[in-house]
Design an enzyme around this catalytic site. Structure first.
Site, short mmCIF file in Angstrom:
data_model
loop_
_atom_site.label_atom_id
_atom_site.label_comp_id
_atom_site.label_asym_id
_atom_site.label_seq_id
_atom_site.Cartn_x
_atom_site.Cartn_y
_atom_site.Cartn_z
N ASP A 106 0.85 -1.20 0.00
CA ASP A 106 0.00 0.00 0.00
C ASP A 106 0.88 1.25 0.00
O ASP A 106 2.05 1.21 0.40
CB ASP A 106 -0.88 0.03 1.26
N1 URA Z 1 -1.12 -5.99 3.77
C1 URA Z 1 -1.64 -4.74 3.81
O1 URA Z 1 -2.68 -4.51 4.40
N2 URA Z 1 -0.98 -3.77 3.18
C2 URA Z 1 0.20 -3.96 2.52
O2 URA Z 1 0.76 -3.01 1.98
C3 URA Z 1 0.72 -5.25 2.50
C4 URA Z 1 0.04 -6.26 3.13
#
Ligand code: URA
Length: 240
Positions: A106
């Site tokens: 993310d």
């Molecule tokens: N899980 C998440 O919620 N976000 C990420 O960036 C990676 C794994």
């Protein structure tokens, strides 16, 4: 026979752009198996051919693998009209035309991400059937209790019907704040955040620190990256 164009291979091995590689070839500075080759589009057998540039021999690298410490605020993509991507942060000397991140983090997630031009490697890394665990450190707004840890370890069913595979989970406290180390071998949308939220604990910070047995190089400041060694590449598919 695994084959690639001579200009691509020359660019990759000499860390020059494809245009500079073509120039080197045109100038007669590149030889294949002892013969000067002047055509950039000549197909090279990457398993057996020997390339020399200015008389210096190179072990042929077909692909590049870059470890980055992803900072918050950049997106896991190759390009974007508005936002900075992880590929934008790769310095010119490591650039290849078809670089992409092997999997997504993310925008606000930090830590270990691999950037490559190898699609088969990426498929293997991301496919749950290959059991490559990715380790995340999550700072939480409330601690995970033993029951929640068990639900996550058994494979939690999210409210929208998404079934998560069994995770490896350790809940702990650091400086009085609740944390969890969570290892998953799949990469569903916002997976770690949704898994802990389903247990009533929300992620306030998320960092990926490990892929397989490969740890993030702590010497890399956020936004920095470097080419991985062959030993590090092998660690990705080693399970611990
Ligand atoms: N899980 C998440 O919620 N976000 C990420 O960036 C990676 C794994």
């Amino acid at each position: 026979m695994p084959s690639e164009r001579l200009d691509k291979i020359t660019a990759l091995n000499c860390s020059v752009s494809r245009r500079d590689a073509r120039k080197l070839i045109k100038e007669g500075r590149v030889s294949v198996n002892g013969q000067t080759v002047l055509r950039a589009e000549t197909e090279i057998d990457t398993a057996t051919d020997e390339i020399t540039v200015d008389g210096v021999s190179y072990a042929i690298k077909e692909h590049i693998y870059i470890m980055m410490n992803k900072p918050a605020g950049v997106i896991s993509a190759s390009e974007d009209i508005k936002k900075t991507t992880v590929v934008d942060l790769v310095p010119q000397r490591l650039r290849r035309r078809s670089l992409f991140p092997a999997g997504r983090l993310d925008r606000d997630t930090t830590g270990l991400i691999i950037i490559t031009d190898d699609g088969a490697f990426t498929h293997r890394l991301l496919s749950p059937s290959h059991h490559v665990y990715k380790r995340y450190i999550a700072k939480l707004d409330a601690p995970l209790d033993a029951g929640s840890v068990k639900r996550l370890e058994e494979g939690i069913l999210l409210e929208d019907g998404t079934h998560c595979l069994p995770a490896r989970v350790k809940a702990y406290e650091k400086d009085g704040e609740p944390f969890a180390q969570i290892e998953i071998r799949e990469g569903k949308y916002h997976q770690v955040k949704r898994m802990t939220a389903a247990c009533g604990s929300h992620v306030t910070e998320l960092q990926r620190v490990k892929i397989g047995a490969l740890s993030l190089d702590e010497g890399l400041a956020p936004g920095e990256c470097r080419e991985m060694t062959p030993e590090e590449l092998a660690l990705v598919f080693e399970n611990e």
